[in-house]
Design an enzyme around this catalytic site. Structure first.
Site, PDB file in Angstrom:
ATOM      1  N   CYS A 290     -12.655  29.879 137.830  1.00  0.00           N
ATOM      2  CA  CYS A 290     -12.475  28.583 137.166  1.00  0.00           C
ATOM      3  C   CYS A 290     -11.145  27.935 137.556  1.00  0.00           C
ATOM      4  CB  CYS A 290     -12.527  28.802 135.656  1.00  0.00           C
ATOM      5  SG  CYS A 290     -12.377  27.292 134.704  1.00  0.00           S
TER       6      CYS A 290
ATOM      7  N   CYS B 273     -11.315  15.240 142.526  1.00  0.00           N
ATOM      8  CA  CYS B 273     -11.526  14.775 141.166  1.00  0.00           C
ATOM      9  C   CYS B 273     -10.381  13.837 140.801  1.00  0.00           C
ATOM     10  CB  CYS B 273     -11.554  15.968 140.205  1.00  0.00           C
ATOM     11  SG  CYS B 273     -11.871  15.527 138.483  1.00  0.00           S
TER      12      CYS B 273
ATOM     13  N   CYS C 199      -5.666  22.533 137.367  1.00  0.00           N
ATOM     14  CA  CYS C 199      -6.866  22.637 138.189  1.00  0.00           C
ATOM     15  C   CYS C 199      -6.575  22.289 139.642  1.00  0.00           C
ATOM     16  CB  CYS C 199      -7.947  21.703 137.628  1.00  0.00           C
ATOM     17  SG  CYS C 199      -9.481  21.687 138.585  1.00  0.00           S
TER      18      CYS C 199
ATOM     19  N   GLU D 298     -17.343  23.077 147.441  1.00  0.00           N
ATOM     20  CA  GLU D 298     -17.590  24.498 147.227  1.00  0.00           C
ATOM     21  C   GLU D 298     -18.580  24.682 146.081  1.00  0.00           C
ATOM     22  OE1 GLU D 298     -13.564  26.605 148.861  1.00  0.00           O
ATOM     23  OE2 GLU D 298     -13.481  25.843 146.807  1.00  0.00           O
TER      24      GLU D 298
ATOM     25  N   SER E  95     -20.789  19.810 132.303  1.00  0.00           N
ATOM     26  CA  SER E  95     -19.480  19.813 131.657  1.00  0.00           C
ATOM     27  C   SER E  95     -18.833  18.436 131.718  1.00  0.00           C
ATOM     28  CB  SER E  95     -18.559  20.837 132.322  1.00  0.00           C
ATOM     29  OG  SER E  95     -18.217  20.404 133.630  1.00  0.00           O
TER      30      SER E  95
ATOM     31  N   HIS F 287      -5.990  31.266 135.699  1.00  0.00           N
ATOM     32  CA  HIS F 287      -5.610  31.887 136.960  1.00  0.00           C
ATOM     33  C   HIS F 287      -4.463  31.088 137.556  1.00  0.00           C
ATOM     34  CE1 HIS F 287      -9.266  34.175 136.538  1.00  0.00           C
ATOM     35  NE2 HIS F 287      -9.940  33.047 136.387  1.00  0.00           N
TER      36      HIS F 287
ATOM     37  N   GLY G 276     -15.109  18.238 140.575  1.00  0.00           N
ATOM     38  CA  GLY G 276     -15.428  16.908 140.095  1.00  0.00           C
ATOM     39  C   GLY G 276     -15.786  16.839 138.620  1.00  0.00           C
ATOM     40  N   GLU G 277     -15.723  15.628 138.083  1.00  0.00           N
ATOM     41  CA  GLU G 277     -16.093  15.327 136.694  1.00  0.00           C
ATOM     42  C   GLU G 277     -17.481  14.690 136.683  1.00  0.00           C
ATOM     43  OE1 GLU G 277     -16.981  14.338 133.111  1.00  0.00           O
ATOM     44  OE2 GLU G 277     -15.125  15.479 133.358  1.00  0.00           O
TER      45      GLU G 277
ATOM     46  N   SER H 169     -14.548  20.252 127.990  1.00  0.00           N
ATOM     47  CA  SER H 169     -13.266  20.875 128.323  1.00  0.00           C
ATOM     48  C   SER H 169     -12.272  20.526 127.223  1.00  0.00           C
ATOM     49  CB  SER H 169     -12.777  20.366 129.681  1.00  0.00           C
ATOM     50  OG  SER H 169     -13.697  20.705 130.698  1.00  0.00           O
ATOM     51  N   LEU H 170     -11.926  21.494 126.415  1.00  0.00           N
ATOM     52  CA  LEU H 170     -11.038  21.279 125.263  1.00  0.00           C
ATOM     53  C   LEU H 170      -9.581  21.575 125.629  1.00  0.00           C
ATOM     54  CD1 LEU H 170     -10.428  20.782 122.290  1.00  0.00           C
ATOM     55  CD2 LEU H 170     -11.315  23.075 121.773  1.00  0.00           C
ATOM     56  N   HIS H 171      -9.258  22.840 125.775  1.00  0.00           N
ATOM     57  CA  HIS H 171      -7.973  23.330 126.297  1.00  0.00           C
ATOM     58  C   HIS H 171      -6.777  23.112 125.380  1.00  0.00           C
ATOM     59  CE1 HIS H 171     -10.534  23.984 129.600  1.00  0.00           C
ATOM     60  NE2 HIS H 171     -10.429  22.795 130.147  1.00  0.00           N
TER      61      HIS H 171
END
Length: 354
Positions: A341, A123, A130, A103, A200, A298, A168-169, A222-224
């Site tokens: 996201c 991924c 995710c 996508e 990213s 989300h 994907g990464e 990507s911290l989070h």
């Protein structure tokens, strides 16, 4: 058994010149092919009108352009458009779609149009929040399949930015991502400025350093969570390259001028949104030229995680800004078509897993 054909899309100028000379044509024909592929977005070899017919016939014996039309398109109430593209995997030739898809999301915003591209089917990073991570890993896209997402959207000629933030990464498919960004930024390719492209990563040991050394594109991490044990629970990749090691690596590079560094921070209500988390983020990033993008979570099935309320988002933003970390709240787009996201997933469409 028919011979597997190779894609011309994704080839560098030197490679296209080599294809031309191998077929008995002058090397400059490779320049002509590059112009057709990346300047004129040709879809078939026969469309390369200034190549001799007999050369086009020889080309068609072993090569295809590599363009594939979107299988589906959905438009959100907010104008976001999600495309479904057939996926071809690195190392598998170009024999056509095998039931796997990715996508791609186009996000309009005033005079900007950002394309969010994918680099893998699924991924293997396994982030619990995710949908793509839940899909599992099914293969790396080749450079042609990455570039096909750019060439294949209706808004192609109006795009202002590209972000590698889809499925994907990117560091896990670094060779093909670097090849795609080379074509995107080369004068013989799409001739984009690398400052219009952001790649990213969760942080992948060795690969992130190589990307920083070999590319001039913007970087988004990507911290989070600033707390390693909690980040590990959310993101298994923390075990291989922890966020503190990622930040230490980033401190070795210059982000004070044109190249930009950002940190993505999905906010989970009651999980990573406390004042203690905000202070830890400020400590972690102190002195680093960067920005933080706060992202609303989300909800997805099968997880107890939920998004934070607006007041919490604003509190986090204001505290980090006062602490010297430029921080924004990213607008949520395309949620009604599962384009926001963390929502991209094509598992149900995969007919042949690898």
């Amino acid at each position: 058994m028919s011979k597997e054909k190779l894609s011309l899309l994704g080839m560098t100028l030197d490679e296209l010149r080599a294809v031309a000379t191998a077929l008995g044509a002058p090397a400059f024909v490779g320049n002509q092919m590059a112009s057709w592929l990346y300047g004129k977005h040709v879809e078939t070899i026969d469309g390369m009108g200034n190549l001799k017919k007999e050369l086009r016939e020889r080309l068609k014996e072993s090569y295809v352009v590599g363009r594939q039309a979107a299988a589906m398109m959905q438009q959100s109430a907010d104008g976001t458009v999600k495309y479904l593209f057939p996926a071809t995997m690195a190392g598998e030739g170009r024999g056509g779609a095998d039931g796997r898809y990715v996508e791609t999301v186009m996000i309009p915003d005033g005079d900007r149009a950002t394309l969010c591209v994918s680099c893998q089917v699924g991924c293997r990073m396994g982030c619990v929040f995710c949908q793509t991570g839940r899909q599992g890993f099914q293969g790396n896209l080749d450079a042609a399949a990455i570039l096909n997402q750019v060439a294949g959207v209706a808004e192609r000629d109006h795009l202002t930015n590209i972000v590698f933030m889809g499925q994907g990464e990117p560091m896990d498919n670094l060779d093909n991502v670097l090849r795609a960004t080379e074509v995107l930024t080369a004068p013989w390719g799409y001739a984009w400025s690398p400052r219009r492209i952001t790649v990213s990563s969760v942080g992948v040991k060795e690969k992130l350093k190589r990307f920083l050394d070999e590319s001039e594109c913007h970087v988004a991490i990507s911290l989070h969570s600033p707390l390693p044990p909690q980040r590990l629970a959310l993101m298994p990749a923390e075990r291989a390259m922890g966020i503190e090691e990622v930040v230490e690596l980033l401190r070795q590079y210059d982000f004070a001028h044109q190249r930009r560094l950002s940190f993505e921070y999905i906010v989970f209500g009651g999980v990573n949104d406390s004042p203690a988390h905000a202070r830890a983020v400020a400590r972690l990033l102190r002195g680093l030229d960067c920005r933080v993008n706060l992202i609303r979570f989300h909800d997805i099935p099968g997880t107890d995680l939920h998004g934070a309320d607006e007041a919490t988002m604003l509190r986090l933003r204001d505290f980090l800004t006062r602490s010297g970390v430029f921080t924004t709240i990213r607008a949520s787009r395309g949620q009604d078509i599962d384009a926001a996201c963390g929502l991209l997933n094509t598992k149900s469409l995969a007919l042949k897993d690898k």
